[in-house]
Enzyme design. Structure first.
Site, PDB file in Angstrom:
ATOM      1  N   SER A  21       0.820  -1.199   0.000  1.00  0.00           N
ATOM      2  CA  SER A  21       0.000   0.000   0.000  1.00  0.00           C
ATOM      3  C   SER A  21       0.867   1.267   0.000  1.00  0.00           C
ATOM      4  O   SER A  21       1.872   1.342   0.697  1.00  0.00           O
ATOM      5  CB  SER A  21      -0.878  -0.011   1.248  1.00  0.00           C
ATOM      6  OG  SER A  21      -1.659   1.140   1.293  1.00  0.00           O
ATOM      7  N   ASN A 128      -4.432  -0.672   8.772  1.00  0.00           N
ATOM      8  CA  ASN A 128      -3.209   0.023   9.188  1.00  0.00           C
ATOM      9  C   ASN A 128      -3.438   0.659  10.551  1.00  0.00           C
ATOM     10  O   ASN A 128      -4.216   1.601  10.680  1.00  0.00           O
ATOM     11  CB  ASN A 128      -2.884   1.089   8.132  1.00  0.00           C
ATOM     12  CG  ASN A 128      -1.758   2.007   8.559  1.00  0.00           C
ATOM     13  OD1 ASN A 128      -1.057   1.749   9.533  1.00  0.00           O
ATOM     14  ND2 ASN A 128      -1.584   3.080   7.824  1.00  0.00           N
ATOM     15  N   CYS A 131      -1.535   4.667  12.567  1.00  0.00           N
ATOM     16  CA  CYS A 131      -1.954   6.073  12.623  1.00  0.00           C
ATOM     17  C   CYS A 131      -2.205   6.503  14.068  1.00  0.00           C
ATOM     18  O   CYS A 131      -2.553   5.696  14.920  1.00  0.00           O
ATOM     19  CB  CYS A 131      -3.242   6.311  11.863  1.00  0.00           C
ATOM     20  SG  CYS A 131      -3.630   5.084  10.667  1.00  0.00           S
TER      21      CYS A 131
END
Lengths: 304, 246
Positions: A21, A128, A131
């Site tokens: 990604s 993900n 963050c």
């Protein structure tokens, strides 16, 4: 003939190669260069609930054998990704894709995953958790087993698709975080995301990146990624997608011996746009040379 | 975009810290002046994006200033060396917008793409005027090459050592006979901004940004425009005046 097929949560890939990604856009930039249907799968650009420009530029800096990026999840937002980008991707890539989802709160993850759950072209959701959590002083979700587990549960409750948690390497004990994800229902683990770093321009005497820090990727991080895949393989029994500095068929084999079922190629795509094609084409001869007839059989092989 | 191996035919110093390199190889992916190439160098992880100064069916000329590790390495390469290059990157200038007498404004390392652009405009029977800005006389390159095309060239130096004293915008303001239909500009961002506020006609500007890939994959070089986010490497480096947010 060698067998390069691997299996991720019921999904059979022709080979373990998946562009990572953020290094492959939504595929179509590369579809102009070669037939991307040779790929095992493709993890598209990290997507968030709201559109994001990301951080200020400069947001790229070179490092020895690698690079820093502080792009900051630029993307058009989940609705536009579904209405505009996914149809364009479907036109050039006909296999199930990996949907990379990011969020700044549990609610944002749930929102995106609920929508992505309805997309037939998505085979795996890759979450993900590097963050920052806006509700927790900006601490990354991926830095404690508790917050990683909480996001895993949140996402699992809104989708029936396989959920792979993408872990941050910027932690003290990666295995405990992977284990917490597995215990909360994760179907697999992706690792590693980039390592936090910085560079200073010694002429200007200021950080190169406008964001000051960025994520390190490229060949430089391969040994760290390999070590973490190794540790996570010892801690969990769900499949691992290994990534970090992979740039050759030999690296793919090494990652798989450490415990990866599939392997993502990241920064190398940016320097060598044909790298995934080259790796896929080289893989059979490298396997033959090493006496490997079935790639599945070497997963975690170095642990025995 | 194409990836290929290019042979260095020459690599010579043309001004202070400034080199001209002629490469031989496949140029089929170059469509317009203002596009760039991305060069892989031994010892550097990232490629180095350099704008194309001139090209024909088999050759590419680039002019680069030594500003860091990559360009220093590039300047030391010998004739006959092979380079792995991504060619035909970026959008390039749109000559259909030029009108009859466009201004071509280049500042320092931003001058090279103006050369191929001037040639193209002359092929199209237009009458371009070049304004070339340098800091000092010893940085000057390609003045004769522009003049040899048979076009009007205004030269300026920031220290006044040759030509008009001052910046390109001083040359534009202080040259009373300038009558232009459009402008094309490439150079430092401060120069582009000054041109944006000085020139009243429409124009196109070529921008620079630190890039990861050079072909639109990494989103490293994005900027905001009136029409949404654009990638300098893929949607640029040339932007239309009207879309720039200043």
């Amino acid at each position: 003939m060698v067998d390069t097929k691997v299996c991720l949560s019921g999904l059979t890939l022709d080979n373990p190669i998946i562009p990572a990604s953020g290094t492959f856009g939504y595929g179509y930039e590369f579809a102009d260069l070669y037939d991307i249907n040779i790929l095992g799968s493709l993890s598209f650009k990290g997507t968030t609930k709201n559109p994001r420009f990301g951080n200020l530029t400069p947001r790229i800096a070179e490092t020895p054998c690698g690079m820093l990026n502080s792009v900051g999840l630029q993307n058009p937002g989940i609705e536009k990704v579904i209405s505009e980008e996914l149809p364009k991707l479907a036109a050039c890539f006909h296999k199930p894709v990996v949907a990379n989802i990011s969020g700044f709160s549990a609610e944002e993850y749930a929102y995106c995953c609920k929508l992505i759950d309805q997309q037939p072209q998505v085979g795996i959701i890759e979450v993900n958790i590097s963050c920052p959590n806006v509700h927790n002083g900006g601490m990354s979700f991926g830095t404690t087993p508790e917050s990683a587990a909480a996001i895993t549960k949140t996402v699992k409750s809104v989708t029936t698709k396989p959920v792979y948690m993408k872990l941050s390497p910027n932690v003290a004990d990666i295995a405990s975080i992977a284990k917490a994800c597995e215990e909360s229902g994760a179907d697999g683990i992706s690792l590693i995301n980039t390592l936090m770093g910085m560079r200073i321009d010694i002429k200007r005497k200021k950080p190169i990146l406008a964001n000051i820090t960025g994520g390190l990727s490229g060949n430089a991080i391969f040994p760290i990624a390999l070590r973490m895949v190794w540790q996570v393989y010892e801690a969990v029994s769900i499949p691992i997608i290994g990534m970090g500095g992979v740039s050759s068929a030999e690296d793919v084999i090494e990652m798989m011996l450490a415990g990866a079922t599939a392997v993502q190629v990241g920064a190398a795509n940016l320097i060598h746009p044909f790298i995934c094609k080259d790796i896929i084409e080289n893989l059979p001869s490298v396997m033959q040379k090493l006496g490997i007839s079935n790639l599945k059989q070497i997963i975690g092989g170095a642990h025995q | 975009m194409t990836q290929g191996i290019y042979k260095i035919l020459s690599n010579r110093c043309v001004a202070k810290n400034t080199f001209e390199m002629v490469l031989e190889g496949d140029t089929s992916s170059l469509r317009l002046p203002g596009q760039f190439i991305n060069i892989l160098l031994d010892g550097c992880f990232l490629r180095r994006p350099i704008s194309v100064c001139d090209y024909d069916s088999f050759h590419i000329t680039i002019i680069y200033k030594v500003v860091g590790k990559g360009t220093a390495l590039l300047s030391k390469l010998n004739e006959g060396t092979s380079l792995d290059i991504l060619c035909g990157l970026g959008n390039g200038f749109d000559t259909a917008k030029s009108g009859f007498s466009p201004l071509l404004i280049g500042g320092g390392a931003g001058i090279p793409p103006m050369y191929a652009l001037a040639k193209q405009l002359l092929i199209e029977k237009k009458k371009p005027i070049a304004i070339l800005g340098f800091n000092t006389a010893d940085e000057i390159f390609y003045r004769e090459k522009f003049e040899a095309l048979g076009m009007h060239v205004l030269l300026c130096t920031a220290d006044g050592s040759i030509g008009i004293k001052g910046f390109v915008t001083d040359a534009i303001r202080n040259t009373s006979y300038l009558d232009y239909s459009f402008y094309y500009a490439c150079g430092p961002e401060a120069m582009l901004k000054a041109i944006y506020h000085t020139c009243s006609t429409d124009g196109q500007m070529s921008f620079e940004e630190r890039m990861g890939c050079g072909f639109g994959a990494c989103m490293g070089c994005s900027c905001k425009t009136k029409y949404g986010n654009k990638r300098i490497c893929k949607d640029g480096p040339v932007l239309n005046k009207e879309e720039i947010l200043w």
